[in-house]
Write an enzyme that holds these catalytic residues in place. Structure first.
Site, PDB file in Angstrom:
ATOM      1  N   GLU A 261       0.828  -1.166   0.122  1.00  0.00           N
ATOM      2  CA  GLU A 261      -0.050   0.050  -0.046  1.00  0.00           C
ATOM      3  C   GLU A 261       0.848   1.229  -0.149  1.00  0.00           C
ATOM      4  OE1 GLU A 261       0.300  -2.171   2.511  1.00  0.00           O
ATOM      5  OE2 GLU A 261       0.368  -1.390   4.375  1.00  0.00           O
ATOM      6  N   HIS A 285      -7.923  -4.030  -1.373  1.00  0.00           N
ATOM      7  CA  HIS A 285      -7.359  -4.175   0.033  1.00  0.00           C
ATOM      8  C   HIS A 285      -6.055  -3.068   0.332  1.00  0.00           C
ATOM      9  CE1 HIS A 285      -5.260  -6.397   3.306  1.00  0.00           C
ATOM     10  NE2 HIS A 285      -4.250  -5.761   2.873  1.00  0.00           N
ATOM     11  N   GLU A 286      -5.112  -2.758  -0.836  1.00  0.00           N
ATOM     12  CA  GLU A 286      -4.564  -1.890  -0.798  1.00  0.00           C
ATOM     13  C   GLU A 286      -4.758  -0.452  -0.602  1.00  0.00           C
ATOM     14  OE1 GLU A 286      -1.763  -3.219   0.088  1.00  0.00           O
ATOM     15  OE2 GLU A 286      -2.100  -5.471  -0.727  1.00  0.00           O
ATOM     16  N   HIS A 289      -6.073   0.459   2.799  1.00  0.00           N
ATOM     17  CA  HIS A 289      -4.994   0.938   3.553  1.00  0.00           C
ATOM     18  C   HIS A 289      -4.788   2.290   3.555  1.00  0.00           C
ATOM     19  CE1 HIS A 289      -3.001  -2.323   5.577  1.00  0.00           C
ATOM     20  NE2 HIS A 289      -2.861  -3.176   4.304  1.00  0.00           N
ATOM     21  N   GLU A 308      -3.762  -4.633   9.400  1.00  0.00           N
ATOM     22  CA  GLU A 308      -4.111  -5.439   8.375  1.00  0.00           C
ATOM     23  C   GLU A 308      -5.600  -6.231   8.714  1.00  0.00           C
ATOM     24  OE1 GLU A 308      -2.755  -5.872   5.657  1.00  0.00           O
ATOM     25  OE2 GLU A 308      -0.862  -5.276   6.156  1.00  0.00           O
ATOM     26  N   ASP A 365       9.050 -10.947   9.498  1.00  0.00           N
ATOM     27  CA  ASP A 365       8.877 -11.456   8.208  1.00  0.00           C
ATOM     28  C   ASP A 365       8.661 -13.124   8.588  1.00  0.00           C
ATOM     29  OD1 ASP A 365       9.302  -9.112   6.581  1.00  0.00           O
ATOM     30  OD2 ASP A 365      11.584  -9.710   6.377  1.00  0.00           O
ATOM     31  N   TYR A 373      -4.376 -10.561   9.911  1.00  0.00           N
ATOM     32  CA  TYR A 373      -5.513 -10.193   8.761  1.00  0.00           C
ATOM     33  C   TYR A 373      -6.787 -10.526   9.450  1.00  0.00           C
ATOM     34  CZ  TYR A 373      -1.687  -9.247   5.590  1.00  0.00           C
ATOM     35  OH  TYR A 373      -0.538  -8.665   5.061  1.00  0.00           O
TER      36      TYR A 373
END
Ligand code: BES
Ligand code: ZN
Length: 586
Positions: A261, A285-286, A289, A308, A365, A373
């Site tokens: 995003e 979704h992006e 954001h 998220e 990560d 989410y």
């Protein structure tokens, strides 16, 4: 000393950086960026100023009048990188750091011409979330501290530069071009983003254009052609769009995520180019954001669900407005399956399945999953069910208003819920959602007539007339719901009747290939290997490598495939996949 972010050496007692002036020269031959970063402080400082860096070579640090300042670069810590400590003389408002990035910079991927669609020019792009901005710019690399910036990026003249910022100008000088950008809105450093390559654009709306390599741009402009309708639907739901433009950049196939995003310029994987707009929920979704994440930002990775979970909720509201509740319900059901899978995958780390986590010492990560989410989405839906949609929508507007352009914690969220919706936290058992593992029993179930039809089918094969009417989402849901492993006979029958290995929809394709590979269905292995050589999106690499590596008959294929293709993956993906192979003894 007060460190408020486990992933930054930023000391909250030190002055905050408010502005970055970045001058950079991109050197494709050496795979480095030679740069100068001038950091402006909110208030004049004295004494140590600690910045995050990763594998940067610092040439020198200078103060107000150009005088050399003393600094020290600490030895690298595994997750955090190296602390750069600058000694500020009294009254310092501005420091300039001359440095260069490493060819191994964790945010950057350098592609050779052969790795691009056009084959003629090299390509560079960044992926800074969660803590990789520090491998590009020395900064207080924590979302607690927001910055504005100006950037001048020098590249070979044949290339275009794009940034998640406002474009100011392009000037050509000899063999090079200098492109200038200005970002007037304050952003967390993980939203710094740039790309350079053979890029062209097509306008697709009054506020939007689609960037891509020339051979991809028409397809991308069509696939993402609905973006303006999305923007309008989102503004109706969440209020005015605050970032002026909403452009998208279609990335090379090695982009490690579905989408990122980056403000004003969302980065999207080319695996979304299915030719039928069936994967544009990632675009929604992006876009979402822009409100949840970019406007209201998690203060650190322990509160990642605020970014998220809210965004998945907002994505599905956009989807419901544009495509109906049935479609959004199917996506929610698919999300629920993904959540169960993620929780099962974290059986050695149940604490990573809480909404509020403690990631001190943990690489974000490595801990990345669908939990924040989909569990975050369900938590918000549970609240919505208790108070009703109108009250929840009103709360959401208050939330966006109260915290706009700020970075917040779970505690800031619960305090606002307590104020605006008194008693609700206790009613939904918020404590269990936030600090407990797994999915609480009061999680709302997805509703959709088409979902019920699917559930009635169970693990039986669909009749041809039924399957003909399935959308890709129904296919994914069906495949994800089958037992893993299934029998080879069942795989053979699916393959014979539906040729799923030829699907142009990557969600369907990868769901099928994961099922086939984890079931030991050998005829699918060459196609799995082909996909692993073509895309670098971790959502696809992870299940496919896991399926190959957990099966003793194909463990060697996983190892060989990774050796062959790892140089074409982004550094973040290389590290994550290496971890999966190691865990499975491959
Ligand atoms: N911000 C994330 C991607 C991300 C998260 C990158 C954490 C690095 C660290 C982005 O918005 C995202 O969630 N992308 C998803 C889209 C999906 C949920 C629709 C993806 O990449 O698959
Ligand atoms: Zn997201």
């Amino acid at each position: 000393m007060a460190r408020l972010d486990p992933h930054s050496c930023n000391d909250a007692a030190q002055p905050e950086v408010t502005h970055l002036d970045w001058k950079a020269r991109v050197d494709f031959a050496a795979r480095v960026i030679e740069a100068e970063a001038t950091l402006e402080l909110l208030s004049a400082g004295q004494g140590p100023l600690d910045l995050d860096t990763r594998e940067l070579t610092v040439h020198g640090v200078f103060g107000e009048d150009g005088a050399k300042l003393a600094y020290s670069l600490a030895p690298a810590e595994p997750v955090l990188g190296s602390r750069l400590r600058i000694e500020l003389p009294a009254g310092t408002r501005r420091v300039r750091i001359a440095y260069r990035t490493s060819p191994q910079a964790s945010a950057l991927q350098w592609l050779t011409p052969a790795q691009t669609a056009g084959g003629k020019q090299p390509f560079l792009f960044s992926q800074c979330q969660s803590i990789h901005a520090r491998s590009v710019v020395p900064l207080q690399d924590t979302p607690r501290v927001r910055i504005r910036f100006r950037a001048e990026v020098r590249v070979p003249k044949a290339l275009r530069v794009v940034m998640a910022a406002g474009f100011v100008r392009r000037e050509e000088q000899g063999d090079e071009a200098v492109e200038t950008f200005e970002m007037p809105q304050a952003i967390p450093p993980y939203l710094l983003a740039l790309a350079a390559g053979e890029l062209v654009s097509r306008d697709v709306g009054p506020r939007s254009r689609v960037w891509a390599e020339p051979s991809v741009v028409e397809k991308a402009a069509w696939e993402f052609g609905g973006v303006d309708a999305m923007l309008l639907a989102a503004e109706k739901l969440f209020g005015p769009y605050e970032w002026d433009r909403f452009d998208v950049l279609t990335m090379p196939p090695s982009f490690p995520y579905g989408g990122m995003e980056n403000p004003r310029l969302t980065f999207l994987t080319p695996t979304l180019l299915a030719g039928d707009r069936s994967l544009v929920n990632v675009l929604a979704h992006e876009l979402a954001h822009s409100w949840t994440g970019n406007l209201v930002t998690n203060a650190n990775a322990n509160h990642f669900w605020l970014n998220e979970g809210f965004t998945v909720w907002a994505e599905r509201r956009i989807q419901e407005a544009l495509s109906g509740a049935d479609v959004a319900g199917l996506h929610a059901a698919l999300g629920r399956r993904g959540l169960e899978k993620a929780i099962a995958g974290f059986k050695d780390h149940p604490e990573w399945t809480r909404l509020r986590t403690d990631f001190a010492g943990v690489d974000p990560d490595e801990a990345y999953s669908e939990v924040p989410y989909e569990k975050g989405f369900l938590f918000l839906r549970a609240i919505e069910e208790v108070v009703g949609r109108p009250a929840f929508d009103a709360f959401l507007r208050k939330y966006l208003d109260a915290f706009r352009f700020r970075s917040i914690t779970t505690e800031d969220f619960t305090a606002l819920v307590d104020k605006e919706l008194p008693g609700v936290l206790a009613k939904v058992n918020a404590q269990e959602w936030i600090d407990g593992p797994g999915v609480p029993a009061n999680a709302p179930l997805a509703r959709s007539a088409r979902l019920e039809a699917l559930q009635a089918l169970g693990t039986n094969l669909p009749a041809d007339e039924v399957a003909k009417r399935w959308t890709p989402t129904e296919w994914s849901l069906y495949l994800e719901s089958l037992p893993h492993p299934s029998s080879r006979e069942a795989c053979a029958e699916l393959d014979r009747r539906f040729s799923l290995g030829k699907s142009g929809n990557y969600e369907v394709l990868v769901s099928w290939l994961s099922l086939a590979a984890s079931s030991g269905f050998e005829p699918a292995v060459p196609r799995v290997e082909e996909v692993l050589g073509k895309v670098g999106r971790m959502k696809y690499l992870k299940p496919l490598y896991t399926a190959l590596a957990t099966n003793s008959a194909t463990r060697e294929n996983a190892r060989r495939c990774f050796e062959k293709h790892k140089d074409s993956y982004h550094p973040i993906a290389q590290q994550v996949i290496a971890g999966i192979l190691k865990k499975n003894g491959a």
